[in-house]
Design a protein around this motif. Structure first.
Motif, PDB file in Angstrom:
ATOM      1  N   SER A 206       0.871  -1.177   0.000  1.00 47.25           N
ATOM      2  CA  SER A 206       0.000   0.000   0.000  1.00 47.25           C
ATOM      3  C   SER A 206       0.907   1.226   0.000  1.00 47.25           C
ATOM      4  O   SER A 206       1.460   1.597   1.027  1.00 47.25           O
ATOM      5  CB  SER A 206      -0.914   0.000   1.225  1.00 47.25           C
ATOM      6  OG  SER A 206      -1.737   1.160   1.231  1.00 47.25           O
ATOM      7  N   GLY A 207       1.087   1.811  -1.191  1.00 50.09           N
ATOM      8  CA  GLY A 207       2.066   2.882  -1.317  1.00 50.09           C
ATOM      9  C   GLY A 207       3.450   2.324  -1.069  1.00 50.09           C
ATOM     10  O   GLY A 207       3.862   1.346  -1.690  1.00 50.09           O
ATOM     11  N   LYS A 208       4.175   2.925  -0.133  1.00 53.10           N
ATOM     12  CA  LYS A 208       5.514   2.440   0.197  1.00 53.10           C
ATOM     13  C   LYS A 208       5.506   1.492   1.388  1.00 53.10           C
ATOM     14  O   LYS A 208       6.566   1.036   1.834  1.00 53.10           O
ATOM     15  CB  LYS A 208       6.434   3.624   0.484  1.00 53.10           C
ATOM     16  CG  LYS A 208       6.671   4.522  -0.732  1.00 53.10           C
ATOM     17  CD  LYS A 208       7.652   5.636  -0.409  1.00 53.10           C
ATOM     18  CE  LYS A 208       7.915   6.509  -1.635  1.00 53.10           C
ATOM     19  NZ  LYS A 208       8.871   7.598  -1.341  1.00 53.10           N
ATOM     20  N   SER A 209       4.316   1.198   1.888  1.00 50.93           N
ATOM     21  CA  SER A 209       4.202   0.329   3.063  1.00 50.93           C
ATOM     22  C   SER A 209       3.794  -1.089   2.659  1.00 50.93           C
ATOM     23  O   SER A 209       3.155  -1.292   1.631  1.00 50.93           O
ATOM     24  CB  SER A 209       3.155   0.885   4.038  1.00 50.93           C
ATOM     25  OG  SER A 209       3.489   2.197   4.443  1.00 50.93           O
ATOM     26  N   ASP A 210       4.188  -2.047   3.477  1.00 51.09           N
ATOM     27  CA  ASP A 210       3.781  -3.437   3.298  1.00 51.09           C
ATOM     28  C   ASP A 210       2.643  -3.749   4.265  1.00 51.09           C
ATOM     29  O   ASP A 210       2.615  -3.254   5.395  1.00 51.09           O
ATOM     30  CB  ASP A 210       4.947  -4.390   3.554  1.00 51.09           C
ATOM     31  CG  ASP A 210       6.037  -4.245   2.499  1.00 51.09           C
ATOM     32  OD1 ASP A 210       5.703  -3.884   1.354  1.00 51.09           O
ATOM     33  OD2 ASP A 210       7.214  -4.483   2.826  1.00 51.09           O
ATOM     34  N   ILE A 211       1.712  -4.583   3.804  1.00 54.01           N
ATOM     35  CA  ILE A 211       0.602  -5.012   4.642  1.00 54.01           C
ATOM     36  C   ILE A 211       0.658  -6.526   4.765  1.00 54.01           C
ATOM     37  O   ILE A 211       0.659  -7.233   3.756  1.00 54.01           O
ATOM     38  CB  ILE A 211      -0.765  -4.611   4.034  1.00 54.01           C
ATOM     39  CG1 ILE A 211      -0.817  -3.124   3.716  1.00 54.01           C
ATOM     40  CG2 ILE A 211      -1.903  -5.008   4.964  1.00 54.01           C
ATOM     41  CD1 ILE A 211      -2.065  -2.731   2.947  1.00 54.01           C
ATOM     42  N   ALA A 212       0.709  -7.050   5.986  1.00 54.39           N
ATOM     43  CA  ALA A 212       0.666  -8.490   6.234  1.00 54.39           C
ATOM     44  C   ALA A 212      -0.742  -8.846   6.704  1.00 54.39           C
ATOM     45  O   ALA A 212      -1.210  -8.323   7.724  1.00 54.39           O
ATOM     46  CB  ALA A 212       1.699  -8.886   7.281  1.00 54.39           C
ATOM     47  N   VAL A 213      -1.416  -9.704   5.950  1.00 51.57           N
ATOM     48  CA  VAL A 213      -2.826 -10.012   6.219  1.00 51.57           C
ATOM     49  C   VAL A 213      -2.987 -11.483   6.582  1.00 51.57           C
ATOM     50  O   VAL A 213      -2.632 -12.365   5.787  1.00 51.57           O
ATOM     51  CB  VAL A 213      -3.687  -9.687   4.985  1.00 51.57           C
ATOM     52  CG1 VAL A 213      -5.137 -10.072   5.245  1.00 51.57           C
ATOM     53  CG2 VAL A 213      -3.575  -8.215   4.633  1.00 51.57           C
ATOM     54  N   PRO A 214      -3.524 -11.782   7.776  1.00 49.44           N
ATOM     55  CA  PRO A 214      -3.821 -13.179   8.114  1.00 49.44           C
ATOM     56  C   PRO A 214      -4.925 -13.708   7.202  1.00 49.44           C
ATOM     57  O   PRO A 214      -5.899 -12.998   6.909  1.00 49.44           O
ATOM     58  CB  PRO A 214      -4.293 -13.108   9.569  1.00 49.44           C
ATOM     59  CG  PRO A 214      -3.832 -11.777  10.072  1.00 49.44           C
ATOM     60  CD  PRO A 214      -3.826 -10.867   8.886  1.00 49.44           C
ATOM     61  N   VAL A 215      -4.778 -14.946   6.726  1.00 52.35           N
ATOM     62  CA  VAL A 215      -5.801 -15.550   5.876  1.00 52.35           C
ATOM     63  C   VAL A 215      -6.195 -16.900   6.449  1.00 52.35           C
ATOM     64  O   VAL A 215      -5.445 -17.534   7.191  1.00 52.35           O
ATOM     65  CB  VAL A 215      -5.307 -15.729   4.422  1.00 52.35           C
ATOM     66  CG1 VAL A 215      -5.025 -14.392   3.776  1.00 52.35           C
ATOM     67  CG2 VAL A 215      -4.079 -16.629   4.356  1.00 52.35           C
ATOM     68  N   ARG A 216      -7.404 -17.327   6.084  1.00 53.18           N
ATOM     69  CA  ARG A 216      -7.888 -18.648   6.486  1.00 53.18           C
ATOM     70  C   ARG A 216      -7.688 -19.604   5.319  1.00 53.18           C
ATOM     71  O   ARG A 216      -8.355 -19.477   4.284  1.00 53.18           O
ATOM     72  CB  ARG A 216      -9.363 -18.589   6.867  1.00 53.18           C
ATOM     73  CG  ARG A 216      -9.928 -19.951   7.257  1.00 53.18           C
ATOM     74  CD  ARG A 216     -11.432 -19.938   7.325  1.00 53.18           C
ATOM     75  NE  ARG A 216     -11.973 -21.244   7.634  1.00 53.18           N
ATOM     76  CZ  ARG A 216     -13.260 -21.566   7.496  1.00 53.18           C
ATOM     77  NH1 ARG A 216     -14.117 -20.662   7.053  1.00 53.18           N
ATOM     78  NH2 ARG A 216     -13.676 -22.776   7.790  1.00 53.18           N
TER      79      ARG A 216
END
Length: 302
Positions: A206-216
């Motif tokens: 997201s832009g210059k940031s990283d997003i770590a998303v938990p998934v099922r």
């Protein structure tokens, strides 16, 4: 050393011919001599190279590695002799290539098929696997890599770029809704492909940031084809490399979601060790394959 090279040549001939007697006929050498040369080689190495039976001949694990090394040594000697004598022979020998399964089947194999028609004296062995095959240890001439490359002494020929995409079937999205932000994936069934991403967390940008998303992970599979097939069947949302789902996308069987949050595309490179004199067979393959692979990858982005 000359006797050792002769024994290596005889061993390779036996393996290629499939039997001692067939190799004896091809080499125009007495069967007893062929058998003795291989036995002497095994005695020198203090290990068994061949499983012998009345029906068939097969390599032991040590034999597989040793025969691969013999081929490379014999080809290197031949290349050195031709270079020293000023002889510009036609490229020949066995070329060992490795690539990811889907990319190899869809894009490398057609290029290799055309290459074989152009170079009748070169044989190719393709190792299609989603694991990273070590070039030197497994005697591989060239590797097609779809990923960021670690710093190394290998020579890389850039081929192009591919996206890491999240996708699902239209039927699944109609029933469960289309996620607009990675954070919404927690409410969806996910199909995980472990070579591509973790079973627990998917990373986005997201832009210059990283997003770590938990998934099922409702379904974990070991191949990209299985992940794509399961997504087409409506099991859930999956993440694969764009070329792995390109056919399903064109057919309308899958739709890409969360495109604005895709991480940086992965580079595609054709790698070789670059050690010593580049064999003619490898030079011929690189000159032939690189422009054709670039054109195929460019069409994927259209």
């Amino acid at each position: 050393m000359a006797d050792r090279l002769e024994s290596m040549s005889i061993l390779v001939a036996v393996v290629q011919a499939g039997s001692f007697s067939a190799a004896s006929r091809q080499l125009k050498m007495p069967l007893a001599t062929v058998s003795r040369k291989v036995a002497d080689l095994e005695a020198h190495l203090n290990t068994r190279l061949l499983h012998r039976s009345t029906r068939q001949l097969s390599l032991t694990e040590a034999g597989q590695a040793y025969v691969a090394a013999c081929r490379h040594i014999l080809e290197a000697v031949g290349e050195a002799e031709r270079a020293a004598s000023g002889e510009y022979a036609v490229p020949k020998g066995e070329l060992v290539l490795t690539a990811p399964i889907v990319f190899g089947r869809l894009h490398l194999l057609p290029v290799v098929a055309d290459f074989l028609k152009t170079y009748p004296d070169i044989d190719v062995r393709m190792v299609l696997t989603d694991r990273v095959v070590p070039l030197i240890e497994e005697h591989v001439d060239a590797a097609l890599r779809v990923a960021d490359l670690p710093d190394s002494s290998f020579i890389a020929a850039p081929i192009g770029w591919v996206r890491r995409v999240v996708c699902a079937s239209p039927a699944y999205l109609a029933e469960h809704g289309t996620p607009e932000h990675p954070g919404e994936l927690g409410g969806h069934a996910c199909i995980t492909f472990e070579q591509m991403a973790s079973r627990q967390v998917w990373n986005f940008a997201s832009g210059k940031s990283d997003i770590a998303v938990p998934v099922r992970s409702r379904l974990a599979v070991s191949t990209a084809e299985a992940a794509v097939d399961a997504a087409v069947a409506g099991v859930g949302i999956t993440r694969v490399v764009s070329y792995q789902m390109a056919d399903a996308l064109r057919a309308g069987a899958l739709k890409i979601v969360l495109a604005p949050y895709e991480p940086t595309p992965w580079p595609i490179n054709l790698l070789h060790t670059g050690q010593g004199i580049l064999p003619l067979k490898l030079r011929a393959f690189l000159d032939f394959a690189v422009p054709r692979l670039k054109a195929r990858v460019a069409r994927l982005a259209d």
